[in-house]
Design a protein around this motif. Sequence first.
Motif, PDB file in Angstrom:
ATOM      1  N   ALA A  74       0.817  -1.220   0.000  1.00 19.72           N
ATOM      2  CA  ALA A  74       0.000   0.000   0.000  1.00 19.72           C
ATOM      3  C   ALA A  74       0.851   1.271   0.000  1.00 19.72           C
ATOM      4  CB  ALA A  74      -0.969  -0.008   1.179  1.00 19.72           C
ATOM      5  N   PRO A  75       1.875   1.392   0.884  1.00 20.77           N
ATOM      6  CA  PRO A  75       2.705   2.614   0.835  1.00 20.77           C
ATOM      7  C   PRO A  75       3.448   2.766  -0.484  1.00 20.77           C
ATOM      8  CG  PRO A  75       3.031   1.429   2.896  1.00 20.77           C
ATOM      9  CD  PRO A  75       2.264   0.522   2.000  1.00 20.77           C
ATOM     10  N   VAL A  76       3.887   1.639  -1.071  1.00 18.19           N
ATOM     11  CA  VAL A  76       4.612   1.700  -2.342  1.00 18.19           C
ATOM     12  C   VAL A  76       3.705   2.197  -3.461  1.00 18.19           C
ATOM     13  CG1 VAL A  76       5.853   0.349  -4.085  1.00 18.19           C
ATOM     14  CG2 VAL A  76       6.197  -0.143  -1.656  1.00 18.19           C
ATOM     15  N   VAL A  77       2.513   1.606  -3.547  1.00 13.89           N
ATOM     16  CA  VAL A  77       1.574   1.982  -4.609  1.00 13.89           C
ATOM     17  C   VAL A  77       1.136   3.432  -4.458  1.00 13.89           C
ATOM     18  CG1 VAL A  77      -0.719   1.536  -5.559  1.00 13.89           C
ATOM     19  CG2 VAL A  77       0.768  -0.379  -4.946  1.00 13.89           C
ATOM     20  N   ILE A  78       0.844   3.856  -3.240  1.00 12.21           N
ATOM     21  CA  ILE A  78       0.400   5.240  -3.016  1.00 12.21           C
ATOM     22  C   ILE A  78       1.524   6.225  -3.344  1.00 12.21           C
ATOM     23  CG2 ILE A  78      -0.330   6.895  -1.252  1.00 12.21           C
ATOM     24  CD1 ILE A  78      -1.851   4.601   0.095  1.00 12.21           C
ATOM     25  N   THR A  79       2.769   5.868  -2.966  1.00  9.37           N
ATOM     26  CA  THR A  79       3.911   6.735  -3.276  1.00  9.37           C
ATOM     27  C   THR A  79       4.101   6.880  -4.782  1.00  9.37           C
ATOM     28  OG1 THR A  79       5.023   6.089  -1.220  1.00  9.37           O
ATOM     29  CG2 THR A  79       6.390   7.075  -2.944  1.00  9.37           C
ATOM     30  N   VAL A  80       4.037   5.750  -5.493  1.00  2.82           N
ATOM     31  CA  VAL A  80       4.175   5.783  -6.955  1.00  2.82           C
ATOM     32  C   VAL A  80       3.053   6.599  -7.580  1.00  2.82           C
ATOM     33  CG1 VAL A  80       4.123   4.375  -9.054  1.00  2.82           C
ATOM     34  CG2 VAL A  80       5.438   3.606  -7.064  1.00  2.82           C
ATOM     35  N   TRP A  81       1.834   6.450  -7.048  1.00  2.00           N
ATOM     36  CA  TRP A  81       0.701   7.197  -7.592  1.00  2.00           C
ATOM     37  C   TRP A  81       0.868   8.693  -7.388  1.00  2.00           C
ATOM     38  CZ3 TRP A  81      -3.112  10.054  -4.879  1.00  2.00           C
ATOM     39  CH2 TRP A  81      -4.161  10.532  -5.681  1.00  2.00           C
ATOM     40  N   VAL A  82       1.293   9.098  -6.189  1.00  2.00           N
ATOM     41  CA  VAL A  82       1.496  10.522  -5.902  1.00  2.00           C
ATOM     42  C   VAL A  82       2.588  11.094  -6.808  1.00  2.00           C
ATOM     43  CG1 VAL A  82       2.285  12.179  -4.171  1.00  2.00           C
ATOM     44  CG2 VAL A  82       0.662  10.402  -3.530  1.00  2.00           C
ATOM     45  N   LEU A  83       3.688  10.356  -6.959  1.00  2.00           N
ATOM     46  CA  LEU A  83       4.778  10.825  -7.817  1.00  2.00           C
ATOM     47  C   LEU A  83       4.330  10.924  -9.277  1.00  2.00           C
ATOM     48  CD1 LEU A  83       7.847   8.900  -6.341  1.00  2.00           C
ATOM     49  CD2 LEU A  83       7.320  11.328  -6.117  1.00  2.00           C
ATOM     50  N   SER A  84       3.532   9.949  -9.733  1.00  2.00           N
ATOM     51  CA  SER A  84       3.065   9.985 -11.121  1.00  2.00           C
ATOM     52  C   SER A  84       2.144  11.176 -11.354  1.00  2.00           C
ATOM     53  CB  SER A  84       2.349   8.678 -11.476  1.00  2.00           C
ATOM     54  OG  SER A  84       1.162   8.530 -10.715  1.00  2.00           O
ATOM     55  N   VAL A  85       1.278  11.470 -10.372  1.00  2.00           N
ATOM     56  CA  VAL A  85       0.408  12.650 -10.499  1.00  2.00           C
ATOM     57  C   VAL A  85       1.244  13.924 -10.548  1.00  2.00           C
ATOM     58  CG1 VAL A  85      -1.331  14.041  -9.313  1.00  2.00           C
ATOM     59  CG2 VAL A  85      -1.588  11.559  -9.425  1.00  2.00           C
ATOM     60  N   LEU A  86       2.275  13.997  -9.697  1.00  2.00           N
ATOM     61  CA  LEU A  86       3.138  15.177  -9.676  1.00  2.00           C
ATOM     62  C   LEU A  86       3.877  15.342 -10.995  1.00  2.00           C
ATOM     63  CD1 LEU A  86       4.440  17.519  -8.126  1.00  2.00           C
ATOM     64  CD2 LEU A  86       6.124  15.897  -7.246  1.00  2.00           C
ATOM     65  N   VAL A  87       4.438  14.231 -11.501  1.00  2.00           N
ATOM     66  CA  VAL A  87       5.176  14.286 -12.771  1.00  2.00           C
ATOM     67  C   VAL A  87       4.246  14.663 -13.915  1.00  2.00           C
ATOM     68  CG1 VAL A  87       6.407  12.888 -14.473  1.00  2.00           C
ATOM     69  CG2 VAL A  87       6.995  12.701 -12.058  1.00  2.00           C
ATOM     70  N   ASN A  88       3.075  14.055 -13.975  1.00  2.00           N
ATOM     71  CA  ASN A  88       2.128  14.368 -15.057  1.00  2.00           C
ATOM     72  C   ASN A  88       1.669  15.824 -14.993  1.00  2.00           C
ATOM     73  OD1 ASN A  88       2.210  11.755 -16.068  1.00  2.00           O
ATOM     74  ND2 ASN A  88       0.488  11.055 -14.820  1.00  2.00           N
ATOM     75  N   THR A  89       1.499  16.344 -13.774  1.00  2.00           N
ATOM     76  CA  THR A  89       1.102  17.748 -13.629  1.00  2.00           C
ATOM     77  C   THR A  89       2.196  18.680 -14.129  1.00  2.00           C
ATOM     78  OG1 THR A  89      -0.265  17.193 -11.699  1.00  2.00           O
ATOM     79  CG2 THR A  89       0.335  19.505 -12.002  1.00  2.00           C
ATOM     80  N   LEU A  90       3.446  18.373 -13.768  1.00  2.00           N
ATOM     81  CA  LEU A  90       4.564  19.206 -14.226  1.00  2.00           C
ATOM     82  C   LEU A  90       4.727  19.128 -15.747  1.00  2.00           C
ATOM     83  CD1 LEU A  90       7.261  18.493 -11.474  1.00  2.00           C
ATOM     84  CD2 LEU A  90       5.932  20.574 -11.794  1.00  2.00           C
ATOM     85  N   GLU A  91       4.579  17.921 -16.302  1.00  2.00           N
ATOM     86  CA  GLU A  91       4.748  17.759 -17.744  1.00  2.00           C
ATOM     87  C   GLU A  91       3.636  18.438 -18.535  1.00  2.00           C
ATOM     88  OE1 GLU A  91       5.157  13.591 -18.484  1.00  2.00           O
ATOM     89  OE2 GLU A  91       7.330  13.629 -18.144  1.00  2.00           O
ATOM     90  N   SER A  92       2.448  18.568 -17.930  1.00  2.00           N
ATOM     91  CA  SER A  92       1.318  19.146 -18.654  1.00  2.00           C
ATOM     92  C   SER A  92       1.485  20.638 -18.916  1.00  2.00           C
ATOM     93  CB  SER A  92       0.015  18.899 -17.882  1.00  2.00           C
ATOM     94  OG  SER A  92       0.023  19.607 -16.650  1.00  2.00           O
ATOM     95  N   VAL A  93       2.361  21.313 -18.156  1.00  2.00           N
ATOM     96  CA  VAL A  93       2.539  22.759 -18.348  1.00  2.00           C
ATOM     97  C   VAL A  93       3.593  23.076 -19.405  1.00  2.00           C
ATOM     98  CG1 VAL A  93       1.867  23.212 -15.969  1.00  2.00           C
ATOM     99  CG2 VAL A  93       4.282  22.969 -16.519  1.00  2.00           C
ATOM    100  N   VAL A  94       4.300  22.057 -19.892  1.00  2.00           N
ATOM    101  CA  VAL A  94       5.327  22.283 -20.910  1.00  2.00           C
ATOM    102  C   VAL A  94       4.671  22.317 -22.285  1.00  2.00           C
ATOM    103  CG1 VAL A  94       7.434  21.382 -21.959  1.00  2.00           C
ATOM    104  CG2 VAL A  94       7.075  21.152 -19.498  1.00  2.00           C
ATOM    105  N   PRO A  95       4.891  23.377 -23.067  1.00  2.00           N
ATOM    106  CA  PRO A  95       4.276  23.452 -24.404  1.00  2.00           C
ATOM    107  C   PRO A  95       4.797  22.354 -25.323  1.00  2.00           C
ATOM    108  CG  PRO A  95       5.859  25.235 -24.085  1.00  2.00           C
ATOM    109  CD  PRO A  95       5.694  24.568 -22.763  1.00  2.00           C
TER     110      PRO A  95
END
Length: 199
Positions: A16-37
């Motif tokens: 559970a901690p591993v999956v939640i950590t990976v999910w949070v990091l993936s959301v963060l990475v996807n959010t950062l990547e979405s602002v790049v033109p």
Amino acid sequence: MRAFKTYFIAGLLVWAPVVITVWVLSVLVNTLESVVPSFLSPQALFGRDIPGFRVVVVLVVLFVTGILVANFLGRSILRLWEAILGRIPLVRSIYNSVKQVSDTLLAPNGQAFRQAVLVEYPRAGCWSIGFMTGTSSGEVADHLAGEHVSVFVPTTPNPTAGFLLIVPRSDIKPLNMSVDAALKYIVSMGVVAPAIPKQ
């Protein structure tokens, strides 16, 4: 059946901690990547996908921006940019609100969320962990006798929501635990008790 339940819970506690950590990091990475033109995407620049490239671009832009606004010319350009945004009705309201909050929370010498405290809430005799966000001022302070402070009391287990309390400074009890330890205590619903600081 009891053994199956024991092993299942043990496996869940590991994953559970591993999956939640990976999910949070993936959301963060996807959010950062979405602002790049798109013209700065690795497909446009190199013809193939490079994982994490857009995150690096965002970090480089933030770092370069920090360097630019650290000098007189950069600050002048920033003031001009803010003046332009300040003339756009809807954008002005959103930008000024977000900027004021971010300046308060991210300021190196700011006091927001720097101190965990105990406050009686929701009734006398019941205590909640909160975070000092500042001292009352302006019209609020004019209506109150004595020194009052603003305390944000987060909800459990979602600390992003909560209640703003304005209480007398004498009614709060400062805690020695760090803000991180207090957040863990809140998110875990009191299961993860903070360690007692060494004297």
